[in-house]
Write a protein that holds these residues in place. Structure first.
Motif, PDB file in Angstrom:
ATOM      1  N   GLY A 134      35.557  35.409  50.036  1.00  0.00           N
ATOM      2  CA  GLY A 134      35.893  34.220  49.262  1.00  0.00           C
ATOM      3  C   GLY A 134      35.013  34.054  48.046  1.00  0.00           C
ATOM      4  O   GLY A 134      34.164  34.891  47.724  1.00  0.00           O
ATOM      5  N   ARG A 135      35.225  32.939  47.381  1.00  0.00           N
ATOM      6  CA  ARG A 135      34.451  32.585  46.196  1.00  0.00           C
ATOM      7  C   ARG A 135      33.475  31.469  46.532  1.00  0.00           C
ATOM      8  O   ARG A 135      33.642  30.764  47.517  1.00  0.00           O
ATOM      9  CB  ARG A 135      35.385  32.150  45.057  1.00  0.00           C
ATOM     10  CG  ARG A 135      36.370  33.251  44.688  1.00  0.00           C
ATOM     11  CD  ARG A 135      37.166  32.902  43.445  1.00  0.00           C
ATOM     12  NE  ARG A 135      38.118  33.973  43.159  1.00  0.00           N
ATOM     13  CZ  ARG A 135      37.809  35.107  42.558  1.00  0.00           C
ATOM     14  NH1 ARG A 135      36.565  35.315  42.156  1.00  0.00           N
ATOM     15  NH2 ARG A 135      38.719  36.031  42.340  1.00  0.00           N
TER      16      ARG A 135
ATOM     17  N   LEU B 176      33.097  37.552  46.096  1.00  0.00           N
ATOM     18  CA  LEU B 176      33.984  38.008  45.019  1.00  0.00           C
ATOM     19  C   LEU B 176      33.393  37.709  43.648  1.00  0.00           C
ATOM     20  O   LEU B 176      33.522  38.510  42.711  1.00  0.00           O
ATOM     21  CB  LEU B 176      35.357  37.359  45.152  1.00  0.00           C
ATOM     22  CG  LEU B 176      36.125  37.648  46.448  1.00  0.00           C
ATOM     23  CD1 LEU B 176      37.498  37.003  46.406  1.00  0.00           C
ATOM     24  CD2 LEU B 176      36.258  39.150  46.686  1.00  0.00           C
TER      25      LEU B 176
ATOM     26  N   SER C 116      39.575  41.989  42.585  1.00  0.00           N
ATOM     27  CA  SER C 116      39.612  41.580  43.990  1.00  0.00           C
ATOM     28  C   SER C 116      41.041  41.387  44.487  1.00  0.00           C
ATOM     29  O   SER C 116      41.257  41.192  45.679  1.00  0.00           O
ATOM     30  CB  SER C 116      38.825  40.285  44.179  1.00  0.00           C
ATOM     31  OG  SER C 116      39.418  39.225  43.438  1.00  0.00           O
TER      32      SER C 116
ATOM     33  N   GLY D 133      40.224  39.492  47.829  1.00  0.00           N
ATOM     34  CA  GLY D 133      40.493  38.079  48.020  1.00  0.00           C
ATOM     35  C   GLY D 133      41.660  37.879  48.964  1.00  0.00           C
ATOM     36  O   GLY D 133      42.451  38.792  49.219  1.00  0.00           O
TER      37      GLY D 133
END
Length: 472
Positions: A126-127, A136, A147, A167
């Motif tokens: 994830g971010r 990411l 991603s 992602g």
């Protein structure tokens, strides 16, 4: 095909959503059929957003029992597609999940090290949001890295390289995305059953054969105390085993930043140091122990200790670094960059730097991670909203380590920034984030404090786990 539809075909009994809200509000247990209806109503728009928010708040306050949590996890998986892999990979598909931290770049060296040891690692990451960084975001500080990979592209990369870091696809557990967006604005993100179902549904949808969880506790973690982290870890492990995934959780301390760098591009450089067999000892500890347990879980090592040695060898002999470079190239990085990237590379360098100095002599007792991360986010290293743009070059280097002696006036942190320099208030906050005492220098305790490697009943929680000092 690299995926299949996991949705259910049978009709769901009709309920009034308000009745389900009232039932959970009153503390009753929801039936599997009610949970199924709740998820499908969210997916097809039959439930209003305010109703979903009310139900999630009722779950946050009243909780869910283990069976409800497992049912919710299954129904979230069934809302989308499930990745499918070649049968010969069934015993070696592994992944890792971290509950988030400051300076947590473990996934970057871990995935290629596992690949070098014969695993397939379809890592869905994830971010960053808030004070925690995202895997990411770190990788996207490398020019060209993409991603966004389809399931077919993931399978191709796994065949040629052995690992990928991507992602989440919109087809994977879409109901969780609906719930999470509502949780984010209704103060229900910290609900134990909702966290468990959210994390585990995505891992189940990956069709992996073993999972490691890094559940952090401390000042800069989602779980402030080890007791809270232990409860969450046990919930995750129980659901993993119930759904057929051998799962182990590590409880790790998250007060000080991991390693010596915080910030996307700087953390990539530090991860490369680890891949070159050098770098921060606490980062290497987390990578080798996490990978060691995964190798043991999937049968590629006779024990977690032996697995940790295999991961260490992959870091030291360069094979993990070669896998990392091959993964970057497979995910869009130009070959000239991917094949030569190293810790000495000039990667997304910030135009400005500022060094702060120690205000007294003594031993560094603590470097508080959270205020450092919050200041870096204010400078552009992170985001407070999902739509915010990241400044990948913004970050911090710790020039001293916990347990080390420092002299007054010695530099202890270097801030990398792009436009706005530190304010006086931010400088003061940074100076308050380092604690220097008169005690003699010391060796910091290991980050990993407990290991939970098998499911237990709720009443047994806390009696069947290995404690600090018993870590292999």
């Amino acid at each position: 095909m690299a995926f299949q539809v996991a949705g259910r075909c049978e009709d769901v009994l009709q309920y009034r959503f308000s009745d389900i809200i009232a039932k959970k509000r009153n503390g009753s247990v929801l039936t599997p059929e009610e949970i199924r209806y709740m998820v499908q109503a969210a997916m097809n728009g039959q439930a209003q957003e305010c109703q979903l928010g009310a139900l999630l708040m009722a779950i946050r306050i009243r909780g869910m029992d283990p069976q409800e949590t497992m049912t919710l996890t299954r129904e979230l998986v069934a809302s989308g597609r499930v990745l499918q892999w070649p049968n010969e990979w069934n015993s070696c598909l592994v992944d890792k999940h971290s509950t988030g931290g400051v300076g947590d770049k473990v996934s970057l060296p871990l995935a290629p090290a596992l690949s070098a040891c014969g695993c397939k690692v379809p890592m869905i990451s994830g971010r960053g949001l808030g004070h925690t960084g995202g895997t990411l975001d770190k990788l996207e500080s490398i020019p060209g890295f993409s991603s966004q990979q389809s399931p077919e592209q993931m399978e191709t990369i796994l065949k040629s390289v052995g690992c990928c870091i991507v992602g989440q696809s919109g087809d994977l557990v879409p109901a969780d995305k609906i719930f999470y967006e509502i949780r984010d604005v209704t103060a229900t993100v910290d609900s134990l059953p909702l966290i468990t179902a959210s994390v585990m549904s995505k891992k189940v949808a990956e069709s992996i054969s073993a999972l490691i969880l890094d559940v952090k506790f401390g000042e800069a973690a989602q779980s402030p105390t080890i007791e809270e982290a232990r409860t969450l870890a046990q919930s995750l492990v129980n659901v993993g085993f119930s759904l057929g995934i051998p799962t182990t959780a590590l409880l790790s301390k998250m007060d000080n930043p991991i390693g010596r760098c915080v910030g996307n591009a700087l953390e990539v450089i530090e991860a490369l140091e680890c891949l070159e067999g050098t770098g921060s000892s606490d980062l290497r500890e987390l990578v080798t122990h996490t990978g060691g347990h995964l190798l043991w879980l999937c049968g590629k090592a006779a024990s977690a200790t032996q697995g940790a040695k295999l991961i260490a060898n992959a870091l030291d002999d360069g094979s993990a670094l070669q896998c990392f470079r091959a993964m970057l190239e497979a995910q869009g990085v130009h070959p000239d960059i991917a094949r030569t990237l190293s810790s000495s590379s000039s990667l997304c360098k910030a135009p400005h730097q500022e060094v702060l100095k120690a205000e007294r002599s003594g031993t560094v007792e603590l470097i508080r991670a959270r205020p450092i991360a919050e200041i870096l986010n204010a400078l552009g290293a992170g985001r407070s909203r999902a739509t915010d743009t990241i400044k990948h070059s913004v970050g911090a280097e710790l020039l001293v380590a916990v347990g080390q002696h420092v002299e007054k006036g010695e530099p202890w942190i270097r801030i990398h920034y792009e436009n706005s320099p530190l304010t006086e208030k931010q400088r003061q906050s940074l100076q308050q984030s380092i604690s220097i005492t008169d005690q003699p220098p010391f060796i910091p305790t290991p980050r990993i404090r407990e290991i939970i490697s098998f499911p237990v009943k709720k009443e047994e929680l806390g009696t069947t786990m290995r404690r600090e000092g018993e870590i292999s």
